[in-house]
Design a protein around this motif. Sequence first.
Motif, PDB file in Angstrom:
ATOM      1  N   GLY A  28       0.802  -1.218   0.000  1.00 33.79           N
ATOM      2  CA  GLY A  28       0.000   0.000   0.000  1.00 33.79           C
ATOM      3  C   GLY A  28       0.832   1.264   0.000  1.00 33.79           C
ATOM      4  O   GLY A  28       2.055   1.246   0.192  1.00 33.79           O
ATOM      5  N   GLU A  32      -2.770   3.644   3.164  1.00 32.79           N
ATOM      6  CA  GLU A  32      -2.960   2.251   3.572  1.00 32.79           C
ATOM      7  C   GLU A  32      -2.114   1.927   4.797  1.00 32.79           C
ATOM      8  O   GLU A  32      -2.557   1.227   5.708  1.00 32.79           O
ATOM      9  N   ARG A  87      -8.120   8.506  -1.846  1.00 34.70           N
ATOM     10  CA  ARG A  87      -8.792   7.221  -1.930  1.00 34.70           C
ATOM     11  C   ARG A  87     -10.235   7.426  -1.468  1.00 34.70           C
ATOM     12  O   ARG A  87     -10.514   8.328  -0.696  1.00 34.70           O
ATOM     13  N   GLY A 136     -10.029  -1.976  -0.491  1.00 35.26           N
ATOM     14  CA  GLY A 136      -9.275  -0.770  -0.821  1.00 35.26           C
ATOM     15  C   GLY A 136      -7.868  -1.086  -1.293  1.00 35.26           C
ATOM     16  O   GLY A 136      -7.356  -0.461  -2.230  1.00 35.26           O
ATOM     17  N   ARG A 139      -8.152  -2.457  -4.834  1.00 34.87           N
ATOM     18  CA  ARG A 139      -8.402  -1.361  -5.789  1.00 34.87           C
ATOM     19  C   ARG A 139      -7.159  -0.502  -5.997  1.00 34.87           C
ATOM     20  O   ARG A 139      -6.884  -0.055  -7.106  1.00 34.87           O
ATOM     21  N   HIS A 140      -6.414  -0.261  -4.925  1.00 40.65           N
ATOM     22  CA  HIS A 140      -5.176   0.513  -5.027  1.00 40.65           C
ATOM     23  C   HIS A 140      -4.180  -0.200  -5.944  1.00 40.65           C
ATOM     24  O   HIS A 140      -3.572   0.430  -6.821  1.00 40.65           O
ATOM     25  N   ARG A 143      -5.334  -0.018  -9.552  1.00 34.85           N
ATOM     26  CA  ARG A 143      -5.151   1.328 -10.097  1.00 34.85           C
ATOM     27  C   ARG A 143      -3.676   1.571 -10.426  1.00 34.85           C
ATOM     28  O   ARG A 143      -3.357   2.147 -11.461  1.00 34.85           O
ATOM     29  N   LYS A 144      -2.784   1.128  -9.556  1.00 37.53           N
ATOM     30  CA  LYS A 144      -1.348   1.271  -9.833  1.00 37.53           C
ATOM     31  C   LYS A 144      -0.943   0.460 -11.059  1.00 37.53           C
ATOM     32  O   LYS A 144      -0.125   0.908 -11.861  1.00 37.53           O
ATOM     33  N   ASP A 152      -0.742  10.007  -3.151  1.00 39.07           N
ATOM     34  CA  ASP A 152      -1.446   9.438  -2.008  1.00 39.07           C
ATOM     35  C   ASP A 152      -2.447  10.404  -1.392  1.00 39.07           C
ATOM     36  O   ASP A 152      -3.410   9.982  -0.779  1.00 39.07           O
TER      37      ASP A 152
END
Length: 170
Positions: A28, A32, A87, A136, A139-140, A143-144, A152
């Motif tokens: 994260g 995160e 986020r 989350g 999804r992070h 997305r990356k 962030d």
Amino acid sequence: MLDLLLENRVDAQRIASVIMALAMWRWGGAPERILALTFVGLFTLPLLFLDFATAGTVMFSDRGYLIVAIDVLAGLIFVGLALHANRNYPLWIAGFQVVAVTAHLARGIVEAITPIAYAVMVIGPSYFQLILMLAGLVRHLRRKQRHGEYRDWRIPSGDGLLSIAKLDKA
């Protein structure tokens, strides 16, 4: 299998929270990591210590104020993080923490609240928070993978209250 999980739900949640925190710390970003550190640092470790130190649950003892203090502190951190992180899911985590804090307020106001209802309102949100932390993080990572690195934190727009005051004068 379900009976075994229900009997050991507290230990299962503690193990899941540590595994989730390690995953968030490894893959994260800063939000995160703060979420993971807050969750494990305020919910898992202190409550584990309190359970061992008091040989029972703290929530319904004369030390219940410790649970209230932990929930309020976590709520402040989660809300602050949700307002500044780039986020969406921290908003949901903060919302569930507000439910837990509100349960403490309800217990303080109403004397006739049942222990089961109180426990569900205080403990229940943490299960959803763990699920949201997992979602989350997934999804992070997606997305990356799709778009590469991204910031962030949100970029503040304007001067906050000063820009509102300027609009009122115009």
